[in-house]
Design an enzyme around this catalytic site. Structure first.
Site, short mmCIF file in Angstrom:
data_model
loop_
_atom_site.label_atom_id
_atom_site.label_comp_id
_atom_site.label_asym_id
_atom_site.label_seq_id
_atom_site.Cartn_x
_atom_site.Cartn_y
_atom_site.Cartn_z
N ASP A 126 0.60 -1.39 0.26
CA ASP A 126 0.36 -0.03 0.07
C ASP A 126 1.27 1.50 -0.01
O ASP A 126 2.11 1.01 -0.01
CB ASP A 126 -0.89 0.30 1.31
CG ASP A 126 -0.10 -0.85 2.36
OD1 ASP A 126 0.81 -0.47 2.15
OD2 ASP A 126 -0.71 -0.74 3.47
N ASP A 136 -6.87 -2.84 14.23
CA ASP A 136 -8.35 -2.83 13.87
C ASP A 136 -8.33 -3.83 12.97
O ASP A 136 -9.08 -4.08 12.21
CB ASP A 136 -9.11 -1.72 13.69
CG ASP A 136 -8.26 -1.42 12.06
OD1 ASP A 136 -6.93 -2.25 11.18
OD2 ASP A 136 -8.64 0.04 11.70
N HIS A 144 -6.23 -4.87 10.39
CA HIS A 144 -6.76 -4.49 8.74
C HIS A 144 -4.85 -4.97 8.44
O HIS A 144 -4.41 -5.25 9.19
CB HIS A 144 -6.32 -2.83 8.48
CG HIS A 144 -5.35 -2.28 9.03
ND1 HIS A 144 -5.23 -0.93 9.65
CD2 HIS A 144 -3.75 -2.32 9.35
CE1 HIS A 144 -4.35 -0.17 9.45
NE2 HIS A 144 -3.38 -1.39 9.14
N GLU A 180 -9.26 -2.03 5.79
CA GLU A 180 -9.37 -1.45 7.13
C GLU A 180 -11.31 -2.23 7.21
O GLU A 180 -11.54 -3.18 6.41
CB GLU A 180 -10.28 0.03 6.69
CG GLU A 180 -8.95 0.94 6.36
CD GLU A 180 -7.84 1.21 8.38
OE1 GLU A 180 -8.40 0.67 8.72
OE2 GLU A 180 -7.57 1.62 8.39
P1 PGA Z 1 2.69 -1.00 13.06
O1 PGA Z 1 1.32 -1.12 11.85
O2 PGA Z 1 3.15 -2.37 12.13
O3 PGA Z 1 3.50 0.51 12.76
O4 PGA Z 1 1.33 -1.44 14.06
C1 PGA Z 1 1.05 -2.73 11.04
C2 PGA Z 1 0.20 -2.73 10.11
O5 PGA Z 1 -0.42 -1.23 9.88
O6 PGA Z 1 -0.04 -3.54 9.29
#
Ligand code: PGA
Length: 263
Positions: A77, A146, A148, A153
């Site tokens: 992404d 959350d 994702h 999301e």
């Molecule tokens: P993070 O994010 O590794 O910064 O916790 C994980 C994600 O959003 O996939």
């Protein structure tokens, strides 16, 4: 390290005492796969989670243990809109944390363009590239608090193709630490959909920290639901989880209770 098994689920889950150990184990896994196929198609993730893995891969590349010269990478992404040259872009992140330190050819890097004039056309273009390769050999994943994966999301459905997504309040707050302030976090992103993630021949998901424990429990234990997009991985043909003790904590208590209270 201990390997745990959730009754009725057949994916391997490895639990480590520390983030560093989980990252090193994930790096061994990735390196072993790349060694089998020099022109490897490697799906990559951003965020703080994979930084330990990338550090270990850089070291292995420097020692001559793995060669990226024929490897092609596909990132999950990119924020939208954002200039690829902006230091908060995911392209800049990847350069700083991996690409600039290994013998990967710049032309072999694939990532959605955050400054494409039309995000929907850019999503279509990225999806075409992903369909043309028929699935990466290995997709590296983190998980949002959350649930994702990529920037897919929580939603009412699993969206299959690459698409423009509106980031949740939770994700914007979680990612504000990478920006001068929360209001600087882009509100949108282009993300590989669930389709390309599920087409990956193998997936690994790394998670660390207590703030991931709930998302991990929902993703691995509960019935798959688009409210936790990572839960779709229960249907993936070859997924392995690398967790630190904190991220696994809610699953570990569930398993303990299940042993203490067999039905
Ligand atoms: P993070 O994010 O590794 O910064 O916790 C994980 C994600 O959003 O996939």
């Amino acid at each position: 390290m201990k390997q745990i098994q959730i009754p009725g689920k057949n994916f391997p889950i490895f639990v480590y005492d520390t983030y560093e150990e989980a990252s090193l184990a994930a790096a061994e896994f990735v390196a072993a796969e790349i060694k089998k196929k020099p022109d490897f198609l490697l799906g990559l993730a951003t965020g703080s989670t994979p930084v330990g893995l990338y550090r270990a891969l850089i070291e292995k590349n420097k020692k001559g243990e793995i060669d990226f010269s024929e490897v092609k990478t596909y990132n999950l992404d990119e924020y939208y809109p954002i200039s690829p040259r902006n230091e908060q872009s995911f392209l800049s992140f990847m350069k700083e944390n991996l690409f600039d330190h290994i013998n990967l050819k710049p032309e072999n890097v694939h990532i959605p363009c955050g400054e494409a004039p039309d995000p929907n056309l850019e999503a279509e273009h990225y999806e075409k590239e992903l369909l043309a390769i028929g699935g990466v050999d290995l997709q590296v994943l983190g998980i949002g608090s959350d649930g994702h994966i990529g920037f897919n999301e929580p939603d009412d459905a699993f969206i299959l193709p690459t698409h423009l997504v509106t980031l949740t309040e939770q994700t914007i707050s979680d990612n504000a630490r990478f920006f001068p302030s929360k209001k600087d976090v882009p509100t949108h992103a282009l993300t590989m959909g669930i389709g390309a993630i599920m087409r990956a021949k193998k997936c690994i998901l790394i998670a660390n920290g207590k703030n991931k424990a709930r998302a991990i429990r929902e993703a691995l234990l509960e019935n798959p639901s688009p409210a936790n997009q990572a839960s779709i991985l229960q249907f993936h043909r070859d997924v392995t989880f690398f967790l630190d003790h904190d991220a696994a904590s809610e699953i570990l208590s569930f398993l303990q209770d299940a042993v203490a209270d067999p039905v």
